[in-house]
Write a protein that holds these residues in place. Structure first.
Motif, mmCIF file in Angstrom:
data_model
loop_
_atom_site.group_PDB
_atom_site.id
_atom_site.type_symbol
_atom_site.label_atom_id
_atom_site.label_comp_id
_atom_site.label_asym_id
_atom_site.label_seq_id
_atom_site.Cartn_x
_atom_site.Cartn_y
_atom_site.Cartn_z
ATOM 1 N N VAL A 397 0.378 -1.053 -0.169
ATOM 2 C CA VAL A 397 -0.135 -0.153 0.164
ATOM 3 C C VAL A 397 0.833 1.464 -0.227
ATOM 4 C CG1 VAL A 397 -2.089 -0.878 1.168
ATOM 5 C CG2 VAL A 397 -0.006 -0.206 2.607
ATOM 6 N N PRO A 398 0.399 2.884 -0.528
ATOM 7 C CA PRO A 398 1.462 3.620 -0.567
ATOM 8 C C PRO A 398 2.143 4.283 0.222
ATOM 9 C CG PRO A 398 -1.017 3.794 -1.627
ATOM 10 C CD PRO A 398 -1.176 3.048 -0.932
ATOM 11 N N ALA A 399 0.428 3.607 2.058
ATOM 12 C CA ALA A 399 1.810 4.501 3.162
ATOM 13 C C ALA A 399 2.860 3.717 3.319
ATOM 14 C CB ALA A 399 0.803 4.435 4.114
ATOM 15 N N ILE A 400 3.166 2.115 3.355
ATOM 16 C CA ILE A 400 3.869 1.268 3.479
ATOM 17 C C ILE A 400 4.821 1.568 2.604
ATOM 18 C CG2 ILE A 400 4.965 -1.427 3.820
ATOM 19 C CD1 ILE A 400 1.985 -1.720 4.809
ATOM 20 N N GLN A 401 4.468 2.051 0.960
ATOM 21 C CA GLN A 401 5.989 1.875 0.141
ATOM 22 C C GLN A 401 6.607 3.213 0.819
ATOM 23 O OE1 GLN A 401 6.529 0.027 -1.987
ATOM 24 N NE2 GLN A 401 8.290 1.921 -3.028
ATOM 25 N N ALA A 406 11.190 6.721 2.910
ATOM 26 C CA ALA A 406 11.513 7.688 4.122
ATOM 27 C C ALA A 406 12.690 6.748 4.898
ATOM 28 C CB ALA A 406 10.631 7.775 5.341
ATOM 29 N N PHE A 407 13.064 5.662 5.117
ATOM 30 C CA PHE A 407 14.594 5.146 6.142
ATOM 31 C C PHE A 407 15.124 4.203 5.043
ATOM 32 C CE2 PHE A 407 13.147 0.915 6.917
ATOM 33 C CZ PHE A 407 11.498 0.691 7.058
ATOM 34 N N ASP A 408 15.288 4.376 3.793
ATOM 35 C CA ASP A 408 15.591 3.524 2.842
ATOM 36 C C ASP A 408 15.959 1.677 3.544
ATOM 37 O OD1 ASP A 408 18.998 4.423 1.838
ATOM 38 O OD2 ASP A 408 17.193 2.973 1.055
ATOM 39 N N ASP A 415 23.713 -2.721 5.238
ATOM 40 C CA ASP A 415 23.762 -2.119 6.360
ATOM 41 C C ASP A 415 24.147 -3.010 7.886
ATOM 42 O OD1 ASP A 415 24.233 0.386 8.024
ATOM 43 O OD2 ASP A 415 26.262 -0.485 6.256
ATOM 44 N N LEU A 416 22.629 -3.309 7.757
ATOM 45 C CA LEU A 416 22.788 -3.792 8.542
ATOM 46 C C LEU A 416 23.536 -4.961 9.394
ATOM 47 C CD1 LEU A 416 20.802 -3.982 11.457
ATOM 48 C CD2 LEU A 416 19.598 -5.230 11.162
#
Length: 620
Positions: A397-401, A406-408, A415-416
């Protein structure tokens, strides 16, 4: 007027009374001032000693409490990874129970100590401590009860099941991050401030004691100066009252001595001490006249005795010379013994400090290192879950996308794992440093032990790494290791490490001294280098060679390098005992050899030869 009255009163006294009065007055002032100074100093020192004793006891209680709190917290945290090992879990919990009992006992002692201190010294000496006790009064007990409750819950689980193990770990992890656990950690944090205040009070008490000594000295010196001034004044007045009669008597004495006329007699004009002195002088002249006659006879006898006396004096002189030689030898032995005792105490203190630091660092590092494995596993599972979600739902959904962008999310997924790997490498590095510190101190090895000397060399180099690495004024010092295949060598490991430390530190000092007149580019073209070679001489002996390419030493210097207190370093930079102690460790303690070879302008080489097996162990 006052001075004239004093003169009249003094003139009416006899000479002995005048002198006695002057000395009594001067001595009385000096004694009174000295007694007052000692009394002041004694009273003040008693007060400061009470303060020092109080502060020292307070520091001891606070340190014990802080140590048990940290140990209890560490054991509680160790329960998390041990949940899947029931026996180890129970052992770790037994340690935790022991520390909880010790905390309660120390807490009671601390409360009694604070109550007693407030009754003796008042509230001005106890400000932060009552507030600390009131703030955390119930925290240790609540923490203990909560730990027991959590452990009882875990005991009801089936720890043979991985699901129950994870549930137990989750319970313990939740408790570790709870407000009660954080409040229990706050006890250790607040103890740091209390310890600082106690140390400050201890320093203030010591400073007060020194000030009391200085004030007492000022009082005593002032009283002595005042007594000297009074004595001088009275001496001037007394000398004027008795000088004239004595000058007349002195003139008669001078004439009788210069003219050798012992028929002269002094005129007696008064019946005081001066008159008595004149009568006694007249009798003395008559006695001298008689003694001169007797002396002539005694000189003849003395000539005979002198010959015998010379032989006795010569014998006595020889005896004294022999005793002087013995005393000189005893003094040298005493100096060597003192140096050994001081160095032994110094190394013991250093070893205890290094072992303590290594221990304190190792506990939290092991906790972090042990939990990193679980963190990596959890992160891997979470990232796998996210990847599976993306595969099953490629069009979120757009919110999850929007949130993922936003936090890449892709960068975090890549990287983790790298970040966790680097953290694990860091903890591995810390554990290696701790192991090197332990290998260097070897506090638990007070007897001969077969060890790998290469480990001692590497541990010593790791400790000196901060002096070897590159700096703004020079590149790093290169260390060339040319290790042979050495067997295990029987030795005192801590003492051998000390000798290696002294030799390597001297090599670094020599290189830094040679760099004083060289630029960075010149040093880079001809870099500083320390070469360490180990080899087997034969089946019974091994050799360690440590060489540098510094300025070297003239023969007159390196021939004396093992003499006690001999040093070429500036004042405050060297004691002249590093090489003598190293020589003693190698030759006397291990029956080996330590040689120094140096060429001026080329460098210096130290060669250590040690037997593989010590004679004492071989004989046994």
């Amino acid at each position: 007027m006052i001075l004239q009255s004093i003169r009249q009163q003094l003139s009416s006294l006899r000479v002995g009374q005048k002198i006695g009065l002057g000395y009594a007055l001067a001595l009385g002032i000096a004694v009174s001032g000295t007694i007052a100074g000692f009394a002041f100093e004694n009273h003040w020192q008693q007060m400061t000693e009470q303060r020092e004793t109080h502060a020292r006891n307070e520091v001891e209680l606070l340190q014990r409490l802080q140590s048990r709190v940290l140990q209890a917290r560490t054991h509680q945290q160790q329960l998390i990874p041990l949940a899947q090992y029931p026996e180890k879990f129970q052992d770790e919990y037994a340690h935790l129970v022991k520390h909880k009992a010790e905390i309660q006992e120390i807490w009671a002692e601390l409360k009694a100590f604070v109550a007693k201190s407030m009754s003796l010294h008042g509230e001005e000496h106890q400000r932060a401590m009552p507030a600390f006790l009131q703030t955390y009064d119930q925290v240790p007990q609540l923490y203990s009860q909560e730990v027991e409750r959590q452990v009882e819950r875990i005991r009801k689980l089936n720890l043979a099941s991985p699901t129950d193990v994870k549930q137990a770990q989750a319970l313990l992890l939740a408790f570790t991050n709870s407000n009660l656990a954080l409040e229990f950690d706050g006890i250790s944090d607040d103890l740091v401030g209390l310890l600082d205040e106690s140390y400050q009070e201890l320093q203030e008490a010591a400073q007060s004691r020194r000030q009391a000594g200085e004030v007492a000295q000022i009082i005593m010196v002032a009283s002595i100066v005042l007594s000297i001034a009074i004595a001088i004044l009275l001496a001037i007045l007394t000398s004027r009252a008795i000088s004239q009669p004595i000058e007349a008597l002195t003139d008669i004495a001078r004439r009788s001595t210069e003219e050798s006329n012992f028929d002269l007699q002094a005129t007696v004009k008064q019946d005081d001490e001066i008159g008595t002195l004149a009568k006694s002088f007249n009798q003395l002249i008559q006695s001298v006249k008689q003694l001169l006659q007797e002396q002539q006879t005694a000189n003849e006898q003395l000539e005979t005795y002198s010959q015998t006396l010379e032989s006795r004096v010569e014998e006595r002189t020889q005896e004294l010379n022999a005793k002087t030689t013995q005393l000189q030898q005893l003094l040298e032995e005493l100096q060597r013994t003192q140096v050994q005792m001081v160095q032994s105490e110094k190394m013991s203190a250093l070893g205890q400090m290094v072992a303590g630091v290594a221990h304190e660092i190792n506990n939290p590092v092991n906790f972090i290192h042990g939990n990193l494995t679980y963190v990596q596993e959890y992160a891997h599972n979470l990232l796998g879950f996210v990847q599976l979600y993306q595969e099953c739902y490629p069009d979120p959904v757009p919110a999850i996308q929007a949130e993922a962008e936003a936090f890449d999310l892709e960068f975090v997924q890549a990287d983790l794992p790298k970040m966790l790997d680097s953290m694990k490498m860091g903890t591995d590095r810390i554990r290696q440093i701790v192991l090197s510190l332990r290998n260097f101190s070897r506090m638990d090895e007070a007897d001969f032990k077969a060890v790998d000397l290469h480990e001692g060399i590497d541990s010593t180099l790791l400790i000196l790494q901060h002096r070897l690495k590159d700096r703004a004024e020079r590149p790093a010092i290169q260390v060339v290791r040319e290790y042979g295949n050495l067997p295990l060598v029987e030795c005192y490991p801590g003492q051998i490490n000390q000798a290696l430390m002294n030799i390597l530190a001297n090599a670094i000092d020599a290189l830094e001294e040679a760099n004083v007149k060289r630029t960075y580019q010149e040093i880079k073209q001809k870099p500083n280098q320390i070469t360490i070679q180990t080899s087997i001489i034969n089946s019974e002996w091994i050799k360690i060679s440590i060489a540098d390419n510094g300025m070297g030493m003239p023969e007159a210097v390196y021939k004396r390098i093992f003499d006690p207190f001999f040093t070429t370093k500036a004042v405050g930079k060297g004691t002249g005992m590093g090489m003598p102690i190293s020589y003693q460790i190698v030759t006397e303690k291990h029956g080996g050899k330590l040689d120094c070879f140096s060429i001026l302008g080329e460098g210096t080489e130290f060669i250590i030869q040690i037997p593989v097996r010590q004679q004492i162990r071989a004989a046994a």
